[in-house]
Design an enzyme around this catalytic site. Structure first.
Site, PDB file in Angstrom:
ATOM      1  N   GLU A   1       0.824  -1.208   0.000  1.00 37.69           N
ATOM      2  CA  GLU A   1       0.000   0.000   0.000  1.00 37.69           C
ATOM      3  C   GLU A   1       0.859   1.260   0.000  1.00 37.69           C
ATOM      4  O   GLU A   1       0.597   2.220  -0.729  1.00 37.69           O
ATOM      5  CB  GLU A   1      -0.921   0.053   1.228  1.00 37.69           C
ATOM      6  CG  GLU A   1      -1.847  -1.127   1.368  1.00 37.69           C
ATOM      7  CD  GLU A   1      -1.286  -2.205   2.284  1.00 37.69           C
ATOM      8  OE1 GLU A   1      -0.144  -2.661   2.083  1.00 37.69           O
ATOM      9  OE2 GLU A   1      -2.013  -2.603   3.218  1.00 37.69           O
TER      10      GLU A   1
ATOM     11  N   CYS B   1      -2.664  -2.452   7.538  1.00 39.42           N
ATOM     12  CA  CYS B   1      -2.221  -2.282   8.921  1.00 39.42           C
ATOM     13  C   CYS B   1      -2.454  -0.825   9.342  1.00 39.42           C
ATOM     14  O   CYS B   1      -2.804   0.022   8.509  1.00 39.42           O
ATOM     15  CB  CYS B   1      -0.738  -2.649   9.036  1.00 39.42           C
ATOM     16  SG  CYS B   1       0.373  -1.425   8.310  1.00 39.42           S
TER      17      CYS B   1
ATOM     18  N   CYS C   1      -0.429   1.754   7.203  1.00 41.12           N
ATOM     19  CA  CYS C   1      -0.959   1.928   5.855  1.00 41.12           C
ATOM     20  C   CYS C   1      -2.309   2.641   5.879  1.00 41.12           C
ATOM     21  O   CYS C   1      -2.585   3.481   5.019  1.00 41.12           O
ATOM     22  CB  CYS C   1      -1.063   0.583   5.147  1.00 41.12           C
ATOM     23  SG  CYS C   1       0.558  -0.147   4.811  1.00 41.12           S
TER      24      CYS C   1
END
Length: 146
Positions: free
Chosen positions: A48, A76, A79
């Site tokens: 990402e 996560c 990101c």
């Protein structure tokens, strides 16, 4: 999501955790990537983050309004924060990440009152394929350690 899955498979072939992402605007691909943390010795080189960096560099802007991010695994917290900062309009992901997710699990970054941008989130797209890639990758790593 097919492109993101191809990027995830390529990441696995490089020995990276198999996560892939692609960023589109109006059906036009802006960037694609798979994880490269080990290759780049960079803990922030998640798929990402790499597509966000590439798209921002290509567009000459730190904002990516009107874009859709496809990613094989729930982003996560790091990101998710970058997605919000870049003002990505929509996040579509495959497999949930109960251990490290930051969208619908864990800190739920987009639901936090201090998050300035809240993208639309669609989960479970190509979930089976995405989860199978992760399971196979980690099963192979466990087998190698025996």
């Amino acid at each position: 999501m097919d492109i993101a899955l191809r990027e995830a498979r390529a990441a696995a072939a490089r020995g990276e955790v198999p996560v892939g992402a692609v960023l589109l605007r109006g059906g036009v691909e802006l960037a694609r990537a798979g994880n490269r943390m080990r290759e780049l010795s960079d803990p922030t080189a998640h798929a990402e983050m790499l597509v966000i960096r590439a798209a921002c560099a290509d567009t000459g802007s730190d904002r990516l309004p009107g874009t859709t991010l496809y990613v094989t695994l729930e982003p996560c917290p790091m990101c998710a924060a970058a997605i919000a900062a870049a003002r990505i309009a929509r996040v579509i992901y495959g497999a949930s990440d109960p251990k490290s997710g930051g969208v619908e699990r864990g800190p739920r970054v987009f639901s936090h009152s201090q998050t300035h941008h809240h993208p639309e989130v669609i989960s479970g797209i190509a979930e089976r394929e995405s989860a199978a890639l992760m399971r196979a990758f980690f099963a192979a790593r466990r087998e190698e350690q025996r």
